[in-house]
Design an enzyme around this catalytic site. Sequence first.
Site, short mmCIF file in Angstrom:
data_model
loop_
_atom_site.label_atom_id
_atom_site.label_comp_id
_atom_site.label_asym_id
_atom_site.label_seq_id
_atom_site.Cartn_x
_atom_site.Cartn_y
_atom_site.Cartn_z
N ASP A 1 4.17 -8.16 10.66
CA ASP A 1 3.11 -7.36 10.02
C ASP A 1 1.85 -8.20 9.81
O ASP A 1 0.81 -7.66 9.42
CB ASP A 1 3.58 -6.77 8.69
CG ASP A 1 4.22 -7.81 7.78
OD1 ASP A 1 5.23 -8.40 8.18
OD2 ASP A 1 3.69 -8.04 6.67
N ARG B 1 -2.36 -3.50 -0.76
CA ARG B 1 -3.50 -3.86 -1.61
C ARG B 1 -4.80 -4.00 -0.82
O ARG B 1 -5.80 -4.45 -1.34
CB ARG B 1 -3.21 -5.15 -2.35
CG ARG B 1 -2.86 -6.29 -1.39
CD ARG B 1 -2.76 -7.52 -2.14
NE ARG B 1 -2.22 -8.58 -1.32
CZ ARG B 1 -2.27 -9.84 -1.66
NH1 ARG B 1 -2.84 -10.16 -2.79
NH2 ARG B 1 -1.76 -10.76 -0.90
P1 AMP Z 1 1.53 -10.41 2.88
O1 AMP Z 1 2.68 -11.34 2.92
O2 AMP Z 1 0.47 -10.81 1.88
O3 AMP Z 1 0.96 -10.18 4.22
O4 AMP Z 1 2.06 -9.01 2.31
C1 AMP Z 1 3.23 -8.37 2.76
C2 AMP Z 1 3.25 -6.95 2.24
O5 AMP Z 1 3.25 -6.93 0.81
C3 AMP Z 1 2.07 -6.11 2.67
O6 AMP Z 1 2.52 -4.80 2.88
C4 AMP Z 1 1.14 -6.21 1.49
O7 AMP Z 1 0.27 -5.12 1.42
C5 AMP Z 1 2.12 -6.21 0.32
N1 AMP Z 1 1.59 -6.91 -0.86
C6 AMP Z 1 1.37 -8.23 -1.03
N2 AMP Z 1 0.89 -8.48 -2.25
C7 AMP Z 1 0.76 -7.30 -2.89
C8 AMP Z 1 0.30 -6.88 -4.17
N3 AMP Z 1 -0.12 -7.75 -5.07
N4 AMP Z 1 0.32 -5.56 -4.46
C9 AMP Z 1 0.76 -4.67 -3.56
N5 AMP Z 1 1.20 -4.99 -2.35
C10 AMP Z 1 1.21 -6.28 -1.99
MG MG Z 2 0.18 -9.13 5.40
#
Ligand code: AMP
Ligand code: MG
Length: 480
Positions: free
Chosen positions: A238, A79
Amino acid sequence: CSLGEAFYCRVSPEPLPDPYLISMNPVTAGMLGLDTQVFASQLPDWISGNRVPPGADPVAMLYAGHQFGHFVPQLGDGRAILLGEVKDTEGRLWELQLKGAGVTPYSRSGDGRAVLRSTIREYLCSEAMHGLGIPTTRALCITGSDEEVYREQIETAAVLVRMAPSHVRFGSFEVFYHRNQHDALQELADYMLTRHFPHLADQAQPYLAMFSEVVLRTASLISQWQLVGFAHGVMNTDNMSLLGLTLDYGPYGFLDSYDPDFVCNHSDHEGRYAFSRQPVIGHWNLTCLAQAMLPLFSGDPDAAVEMAQARLDTYEPAFVQAYADGMRAKLGLKEKHRKDHALVTDLLQKMQVSQVDYTRFFRALADFRMQDAGRSCVAADEFVDRDAFHAWGRIYAARLTQENSQDEARARAMRWVNPKYILRNSLAQQAIEKAENKDFSEIDRLLQLLSRPFDEQPENEEYAALPPDWAEKISVSCSS
Ligand code: AMP
Ligand code: MG
């Protein structure tokens, strides 16, 4: 120097209907030489998809990562959309990212959106961290929309514009190692070396030197988190920046009362990312990065492991030293003494038992007077068990006397390292609730307050108060 197609997908931001500006950060806007009025008038057009920002070539970056200890072979910007790079007024390049600008090939089952709540939290915290002097990605502005987004409840969508010299993560290397694409791995390492570690170009082993620097930057970053009482919440690989920046603010939290077992993320049932585990997790994450970089270190696998291990082994001493030095500064100590570790451990243990507010205590400790061994010091008020504080205070007073400390000078130095204002969840929550009712003033107010966290700001005294009781009920999780 730029990366090839293996590293990203071209994407178009998904238009958000009828966007409106929620907040613009005058500091980062100024750094980029933007006229805030002009920029504010153009921004809704970018976000609504009416116009692409000039010169932008939007992409979503590919990466993988270890999430809660398990390897996920493909993640990527699900996103976040990288618009491109811009030069600031001093000629430094910044990547500009839209966070919450719609689905990308890496969105998996996600909707590509970010909710207003989490966007405000990232916006405020990245600038608060910068104010505290802790390396972090930065934030430029928030745009909102009335479009509904479904999380645990219905919320509205927002887009954050964030910026960093690079958003490359440990997981950006992991993806190519696990795909056995060693050429891509090398291309990425060369790119990072050229662009972000140019001072290492002449090293006999530049890749190893770069890894070594990442180890030390990570140790330094996490020591600063521990010293200020910051819990990241989702230290998956990540979310670990190769530049040692605080990256991807989700369910983070600052300590209120001192509690090493503090877990800010309600979805982290096992407490993997508990406050006190962050230093160990930093090392674990670096081990994942080391593994991914092995083919770059040597063609001989055993030799590569040995080289990586030697660099990894520098993490713990670097962390321990940075933390000890930082704690000495928090206590206003100039010299190093053998018993300093015990002095700190004893204090923290007493603080935990007495549920002492971490930030308020260290700030108030500046008023400690050696002559009365702190009997008049308001820091004692933070303790349920005041005798515990006074017992520690006698040892502290003796230690201060030993190095011939001066009350006034020490107090001044301590106020430079012990912030008065931090972004407590309760403060962020108040700004969020107002914003959900279309009053964005509290966001700007906090932004301003937290840009000077070490300054006494008499007009903002209430922001340094203990958190209200309802703060305990605030729930933050990965859903954002
Ligand atoms: P985060 O824990 O927010 O760092 O996200 C972990 C993974 O999930 C990353 O690859 C983000 O891009 C993906 N991600 C988190 N929220 C969303 C969302 N609402 N839509 C698409 N991908 C998401
Ligand atoms: Mg992330």
